[in-house]
Design an enzyme around this catalytic site. Structure first.
Site: not given
Length: 487
Positions: A19, A122-123
Site C-alpha cells: 500500500c 501500510n503493512g
C-alpha cells in the site's frame, strides 16, 4: 511437463504491491486534496486496487474512497468536491488482509467522542486476530475485514484514557505488533507513525509554504514539489499541528531494524530513496552480485520490465556482456485486467510484453527478473523469447527463492504453492524452460543497499523478526464458518 500440467501445479497469481500512504498539513487552508491526488498518483505502483482521500477542514472531514486507479476514482469534478482544508490523508491499496471490495478501501474514517479520525495504513499486523477478538468481545462492531480498522479501534480505545491523540497512538503501539507505517489525521493534528522494526518505509518533506508532508516513498514528495527532509525513524511518532513539528522517540531502539528488503528489489519506484539508499542503485548492485555469483557466456543481457531493468544493467556492467532492451512493455496497461476467457488469460503476457526480435534472435540471452513465485508468468515470458528466436536463455533472479510466508504486508501467505518449496533449482529451470537458472544469494541480497541496520528476509528463509501469527491468511476475517476452526 506439458503446459496444462504446469498450470495445474503453479496457479497463475503474482506478487502484488504494497500500500501507499500520504499525509499533508498546511499552515493555511488550501487545496490539499490536489496535493494528495498527485502524491497518490506517484505512489500508484504500490497499490492498484483502490484509492481514497480524506480532507480535514477545521475538524470537518470530507472523504471519498473507491476501488480503481487514482485517475479512475478521482476525476476532476470529484476531486473538487472534496473542497479545501489544512490536512489531507491519502491511500492507495493492495490489500494483504481483507478482500478488495469497496468496504475495505482506506483511509479508515472513525467517529469517536473526541471528534473524527482518518487513518491510512501500510503493512500488516501479526496480532490483529487476537486484538479483534478482544475488541469484539467488548462490543466493538467492525465495518471492514482489514487489520487497519483494528489499529483505528485500538487508538480510539486508548484515547478514552490518554490526554491527547498522540499519547493514544503511543499507547496503541504497546499493543499492536507487526508492520505498520501510518498517517493519521485528528481534527487538529497530522500524525505519522512507523513501527519499531521499520518494516515499511515512511518519509517526511516540506512544502514551500511551510507545510509538512509524509509519504511512503520520496518519489511522492518529488511529484508535489516538496523538499525531502528525512525518513521517519523506526518506532517514531511525528506530530504536526499549529505549534509546529514534534517528534516522540520513546519506542525507538526497542528492537532491531528490519526494513523489508523486497522494497529495494521490487516494490519501490527506482527514483525513490529509502532510508538513505537509492532504489535504482540497489537494483544495479543486485545485478552486479548476480554476475559474480552466476556468470555465463552470453551475447546480451536484458531485463523484464520494469523492476528487472536496473538489475540487468548492473549484471551487464559487471559481466561485460552488452545490455539490450529486449522487451517493449505496453505502458497503457496500468494493472492486471479481467480476461473473460481462459485463452485470453493465458495470452495476457503477450499484451503486456512484446520481445524485440532484432535484439534477441539468434542470441544467447541472459534474462533478469526480480523474482519467481509460482512460475507461470515467468514461463510465458520465456516462451515469448523462444518464439522471437532466442538461441539460449539463461535466467538470473535478483532475489533469493521464496520459501516462506510473509506476515508483514506482502501477498505471500501459502508456502506450499511456492515453486522453490516444491522443486530444485534445476527442476525449476526445466519447468520454466530456460537453459540455466541462478538466484541471488541470501548473503548478498542484504548488501544491495546502504542500510547498515538490517533487513527483513523472512520470505527468503532468513527467519522471522517477530512472533509468527497462528491465524494468518489474507482472508482470515472473512472465511467460511466451516473453515474458522482451521485458523
Amino acid at each position: 511437463m506439458t503446459r496444462s500440467e504446469i498450470s495445474a501445479v503453479l496457479p497463475a497469481r503474482h506478487i502484488h504491491e504494497e500500500c501507499g500512504v500520504f499525509g499533508v498539513y498546511t499552515p493555511e487552508t488550501s487545496d490539499v486534496a490536489s496535493l494528495a491526488y498527485y502524491a497518490l498518483y506517484a505512489l500508484q505502483h504500490r497499490g492498484q486496487e483502490s484509492a481514497g482521500i480524506a480532507v480535514n477542514d477545521d475538524g470537518v472531514f470530507t472523504a471519498y474512497r473507491d476501488v480503481g486507479l487514482v485517475s479512475e476514482v478521482f476525476p476532476a469534478e470529484r476531486l473538487r468536491s472534496l473542497g479545501t482544508g489544512t490536512i489531507a490523508v491519502g491511500h492507495v491499496r493492495y490489500g494483504t488482509t481483507g478482500s478488495d471490495n469497496k468496504r475495505n478501501v482506506q483511509p479508515i474514517l472513525v467517529n469517536h467522542y473526541k471528534g473524527r479520525m482518518a487513518l491510512a495504513h501500510n503493512g500488516n499486523l501479526t496480532n490483529s486476530h487476537q486484538l479483534r477478538q478482544e475488541l469484539e468481545s467488548r462490543g466493538s462492531i467492525f465495518q471492514t475485514t482489514t487489520d487497519s480498522e483494528v489499529i483505528a479501534y485500538i487508538i480510539v480505545q486508548e484515547r478514552l484514557r490518554a490526554p491527547s491523540i498522540e499519547e493514544a497512538v503511543a499507547a496503541a503501539m504497546d499493543r499492536i505488533e507487526g508492520a505498520y507505517s501510518l498517517v493519521i489525521s485528528s481534527p487538529t493534528k497530522l500524525i505519522a507513525v512507523r513501527d519499531p522494526h521499520g518494516f515499511r518505509p515512511l518519509c517526511m518533506g516540506r512544502l514551500r509554504d511551510g507545510g509538512v508532508v509524509f509519504a511512503s516513498e520520496s518519489c511522492a514528495l518529488d511529484a508535489i514539489g516538496a523538499q525531502f527532509e528525512r525518513d521517519i525513524l523506526p518506532g517514531e511518532i511525528v506530530v504536526v499541528d499549529r505549534h509546529g513539528v514534534k517528534s516522540d522517540t520513546r519506542h525507538c531502539g526497542k528492537t532491531e531494524k528490519r526494513l523489508c528488503v523486497f522494497e529495494f528489489i521490487y516494490f519501490a519506484r527506482p527514483d525513490s530513496v529509502i532510508d538513505g539508499s537509492s532504489v535504482h542503485v540497489a537494483r544495479q548492485r543486485a545485478g552486479a552480485f548476480l554476475a559474480l555469483e552466476h556468470p555465463v557466456q552470453a551475447d546480451i543481457v536484458i531485463g523484464v520490465p520494469d523492476s528487472g531493468l536496473d538489475a540487468a544493467l548492473g549484471y551487464a556492467r559487471q559481466s561485460g556482456i552488452p545490455y539490450g532492451m529486449g522487451f517493449i512493455k505496453n505502458k497503457y496497461i496500468g494493472r492486471t485486467f479481467i480476461s473473460p476467457t481462459q485463452a485470453m488469460r493465458e495470452n495476457e503476457v503477450n499484451i503486456k510484453l512484446n520481445p524485440i526480435r532484432s535484439v534477441v534472435e539468434g542470441k544467447r540471452v541472459v534474462l533478469i527478473d526480480d523474482s519467481i513465485v509460482r512460475g507461470t508468468t515467468c514461463r510465458r515470458t520465456i516462451d515469448l523469447l523462444r518464439r522471437a528466436g532466442a538461441k539460449e536463455i539463461h535466467m538470473r533472479v535478483s532475489a533469493p527463492p521464496f520459501v516462506a510466508a510473509c506476515h508483514y504486508g506482502t501477498d505471500i501467505d501459502d508456502p506450499t504453492k511456492l515453486i522453490a518449496n516444491n522443486h530444485s533449482v534445476e527442476e525449476i529451470a526445466r519447468i520454466i524452460g530456460v537453459d540455466s537458472l541462478g538466484y541471488l544469494s541470501l548473503q548478498d541480497v542484504v548488501k544491495i543497499a546502504d542500510n547498515t541496520c538490517g533487513f527483513c528476509t523472512a520470505c527468503f528463509g532468513g527467519g522471522y523478526p517477530t512472533a509468527v501469527p497462528r491465524d494468518g491468511g489474507k482472508d482470515r476475517f472473512e472465511c467460511k464458518i466451516s473453515e474458522r476452526g482451521k485458523l
